[in-house]
Write a protein that holds these residues in place. Structure first.
Motif, PDB file in Angstrom:
ATOM      1  N   UNK A 156      32.845  -2.164  24.446  1.00 52.40           N
ATOM      2  CA  UNK A 156      33.739  -3.472  24.376  1.00 52.40           C
ATOM      3  C   UNK A 156      34.181  -3.796  23.090  1.00 52.40           C
ATOM      4  N   UNK A 157      35.215  -4.262  22.960  1.00 54.81           N
ATOM      5  CA  UNK A 157      35.912  -4.584  21.636  1.00 54.81           C
ATOM      6  C   UNK A 157      36.941  -5.766  21.579  1.00 54.81           C
ATOM      7  N   UNK A 158      36.747  -6.641  22.659  1.00 55.59           N
ATOM      8  CA  UNK A 158      38.017  -7.472  22.699  1.00 55.59           C
ATOM      9  C   UNK A 158      37.341  -9.023  22.515  1.00 55.59           C
ATOM     10  N   UNK A 159      36.005  -9.319  22.254  1.00 56.81           N
ATOM     11  CA  UNK A 159      35.671 -10.667  22.132  1.00 56.81           C
ATOM     12  C   UNK A 159      34.626 -10.574  20.958  1.00 56.81           C
ATOM     13  N   UNK A 160      34.619 -11.549  20.173  1.00 53.79           N
ATOM     14  CA  UNK A 160      33.507 -12.089  19.261  1.00 53.79           C
ATOM     15  C   UNK A 160      33.181 -13.439  19.928  1.00 53.79           C
ATOM     16  N   UNK A 161      32.167 -13.382  20.491  1.00 53.26           N
ATOM     17  CA  UNK A 161      31.615 -14.654  21.323  1.00 53.26           C
ATOM     18  C   UNK A 161      32.747 -14.797  22.304  1.00 53.26           C
ATOM     19  N   UNK A 162      33.337 -16.070  22.309  1.00 51.85           N
ATOM     20  CA  UNK A 162      34.422 -16.354  23.391  1.00 51.85           C
ATOM     21  C   UNK A 162      35.850 -16.048  22.630  1.00 51.85           C
ATOM     22  N   UNK A 163      35.925 -15.803  21.272  1.00 54.12           N
ATOM     23  CA  UNK A 163      37.228 -15.619  20.721  1.00 54.12           C
ATOM     24  C   UNK A 163      37.681 -14.167  21.086  1.00 54.12           C
ATOM     25  N   UNK A 164      38.997 -14.068  21.532  1.00 54.67           N
ATOM     26  CA  UNK A 164      39.609 -12.705  21.531  1.00 54.67           C
ATOM     27  C   UNK A 164      39.965 -12.005  20.232  1.00 54.67           C
ATOM     28  N   UNK A 165      39.489 -10.819  20.069  1.00 56.01           N
ATOM     29  CA  UNK A 165      39.841 -10.257  18.753  1.00 56.01           C
ATOM     30  C   UNK A 165      41.328  -9.790  18.722  1.00 56.01           C
ATOM     31  N   UNK A 166      41.989  -9.833  19.618  1.00 58.62           N
ATOM     32  CA  UNK A 166      43.363  -9.427  19.866  1.00 58.62           C
ATOM     33  C   UNK A 166      44.060 -10.786  19.995  1.00 58.62           C
ATOM     34  N   UNK A 167      43.985 -11.654  19.071  1.00 56.17           N
ATOM     35  CA  UNK A 167      44.814 -13.048  18.975  1.00 56.17           C
ATOM     36  C   UNK A 167      45.016 -13.298  17.447  1.00 56.17           C
ATOM     37  N   UNK A 168      46.264 -14.194  17.365  1.00 56.92           N
ATOM     38  CA  UNK A 168      46.603 -14.685  16.196  1.00 56.92           C
ATOM     39  C   UNK A 168      45.457 -15.445  15.451  1.00 56.92           C
ATOM     40  N   UNK A 169      44.459 -16.062  16.061  1.00 58.92           N
ATOM     41  CA  UNK A 169      43.695 -16.784  15.371  1.00 58.92           C
ATOM     42  C   UNK A 169      42.491 -15.695  14.817  1.00 58.92           C
ATOM     43  N   UNK A 170      42.187 -14.603  15.472  1.00 57.23           N
ATOM     44  CA  UNK A 170      41.447 -13.527  14.831  1.00 57.23           C
ATOM     45  C   UNK A 170      41.892 -12.938  13.631  1.00 57.23           C
ATOM     46  N   UNK A 171      43.502 -12.967  13.487  1.00 57.08           N
ATOM     47  CA  UNK A 171      44.032 -12.260  12.296  1.00 57.08           C
ATOM     48  C   UNK A 171      43.836 -13.105  11.167  1.00 57.08           C
ATOM     49  N   UNK A 172      42.978 -14.012  11.088  1.00 58.86           N
ATOM     50  CA  UNK A 172      42.370 -14.774   9.931  1.00 58.86           C
ATOM     51  C   UNK A 172      41.542 -13.831   9.326  1.00 58.86           C
ATOM     52  N   UNK A 173      41.051 -12.914   9.975  1.00 59.21           N
ATOM     53  CA  UNK A 173      39.890 -12.099   9.174  1.00 59.21           C
ATOM     54  C   UNK A 173      40.629 -11.209   8.321  1.00 59.21           C
ATOM     55  N   UNK A 174      41.772 -10.533   8.839  1.00 59.52           N
ATOM     56  CA  UNK A 174      42.620  -9.477   8.074  1.00 59.52           C
ATOM     57  C   UNK A 174      43.058 -10.620   7.006  1.00 59.52           C
ATOM     58  N   UNK A 175      43.673 -11.860   7.117  1.00 64.09           N
ATOM     59  CA  UNK A 175      44.408 -12.346   6.150  1.00 64.09           C
ATOM     60  C   UNK A 175      43.237 -12.820   4.928  1.00 64.09           C
ATOM     61  N   UNK A 176      42.032 -13.104   5.569  1.00 61.75           N
ATOM     62  CA  UNK A 176      41.017 -13.342   4.387  1.00 61.75           C
ATOM     63  C   UNK A 176      40.552 -12.129   3.706  1.00 61.75           C
ATOM     64  N   UNK A 177      40.231 -10.974   4.455  1.00 59.73           N
ATOM     65  CA  UNK A 177      39.839  -9.704   3.999  1.00 59.73           C
ATOM     66  C   UNK A 177      41.033  -9.290   2.764  1.00 59.73           C
ATOM     67  N   UNK A 178      42.608  -9.491   3.075  1.00 60.75           N
ATOM     68  CA  UNK A 178      43.353  -9.219   2.288  1.00 60.75           C
ATOM     69  C   UNK A 178      43.598  -9.966   1.007  1.00 60.75           C
ATOM     70  N   UNK A 179      43.288 -11.207   1.207  1.00 55.06           N
ATOM     71  CA  UNK A 179      43.150 -12.158   0.098  1.00 55.06           C
ATOM     72  C   UNK A 179      41.972 -11.834  -0.749  1.00 55.06           C
ATOM     73  N   UNK A 180      40.937 -11.619  -0.343  1.00 56.75           N
ATOM     74  CA  UNK A 180      39.574 -11.200  -1.191  1.00 56.75           C
ATOM     75  C   UNK A 180      39.990  -9.856  -2.006  1.00 56.75           C
ATOM     76  N   UNK A 181      40.398  -8.788  -1.296  1.00 60.02           N
ATOM     77  CA  UNK A 181      40.809  -7.532  -1.949  1.00 60.02           C
ATOM     78  C   UNK A 181      41.791  -7.620  -3.035  1.00 60.02           C
ATOM     79  N   UNK A 182      42.745  -8.528  -2.611  1.00 60.07           N
ATOM     80  CA  UNK A 182      43.897  -8.752  -3.294  1.00 60.07           C
ATOM     81  C   UNK A 182      43.334  -9.379  -4.857  1.00 60.07           C
ATOM     82  N   UNK A 183      42.753 -10.437  -4.327  1.00 53.71           N
ATOM     83  CA  UNK A 183      42.222 -11.145  -5.832  1.00 53.71           C
ATOM     84  C   UNK A 183      41.167 -10.396  -6.568  1.00 53.71           C
ATOM     85  N   UNK A 184      40.310  -9.573  -5.893  1.00 59.89           N
ATOM     86  CA  UNK A 184      39.405  -8.717  -6.541  1.00 59.89           C
ATOM     87  C   UNK A 184      39.975  -7.687  -7.426  1.00 59.89           C
TER      88      UNK A 184
END
Length: 195
Positions: free
Chosen positions: A69-97
């Motif tokens: 099962x891969x489509x939910x973190x709690x009640x938040x769908x992982x295939x959504x623009x809201x969950x895309x914030x994880x990738x954005x934060x990851x990219x920001x962190x790696x880019x700054x590092x």
């Protein structure tokens, strides 16, 4: 659902083709330094991992619950623009590092976001929709199924044109995001007048 390798290859061929085009000349002239190579590998790492983030719960569920099962973190769908914030934060962190510059971190975040959205688009093609707009709209939306709408189904020519524009624009914006970010990392297309 496409397998993870398909998501990474889709991202690398669709978005990475721009990077490949930009480095063919310098590679053939042996102008790339080891630092440039590290920069390319960092982009492949961030893009490849970001395109897999929507399916991250499959790893957890496989290890803990013995399922994929891969489509939910709690009640938040992982295939959504809201969950895309994880990738954005990851990219920001790696880019700054990697660069210690906020502007480079910002563009790495855009690049990671575009990689994440390529995953959504590929799943949309394969599965017929994603919950892109969660929490504003919880039901799956398929960008690609609306592309197959006829004049009669759309309710007229104007509606058909709007539907066509929106569906093509979704793909265009992902490519534009990647090009915009890659430009800040030294990849560019240049118009040269003919001689």
């Amino acid at each position: 659902m496409p397998y993870p390798v398909v998501h990474v290859l889709f991202f690398l061929f669709c978005v990475g083709a721009v990077a490949l085009y930009a480095v063919i000349g310098p590679l053939s002239r042996r102008e790339l330094s080891p630092r440039d190579t590290r920069k390319l590998l960092l982009l492949v790492f961030v893009g490849g991992l970001s395109t897999l983030l929507p399916d991250i719960m499959a790893v957890y569920n496989f290890l803990v619950n013995d399922n994929l099962g891969h489509s939910l973190v709690g009640s938040i769908p992982t295939h959504s623009f809201l969950f895309s914030s994880t990738a954005i934060l990851f990219g920001m962190f790696v880019g700054y590092a990697a660069y210690r510059e906020l502007s480079k971190a910002f563009y790495m975040a855009i690049f990671a976001g575009s990689a994440f959205v390529t995953h959504l688009l590929l799943d949309d093609i394969a599965e017929g929709g994603c919950a892109y707009l969660y929490p504003l709209y919880s039901k799956p939306i398929s960008v690609f199924s609306i592309m197959d709408t006829g004049f009669a189904d759309a309710g007229g020519l104007f509606n058909y044109l709007i539907i066509s524009f929106v569906s093509v624009f979704c793909v265009f914006i992902v490519i534009l995001m990647a090009l915009f970010a890659l430009n800040k990392f030294g990849f560019e297309f240049i118009y040269r007048t003919e001689k």
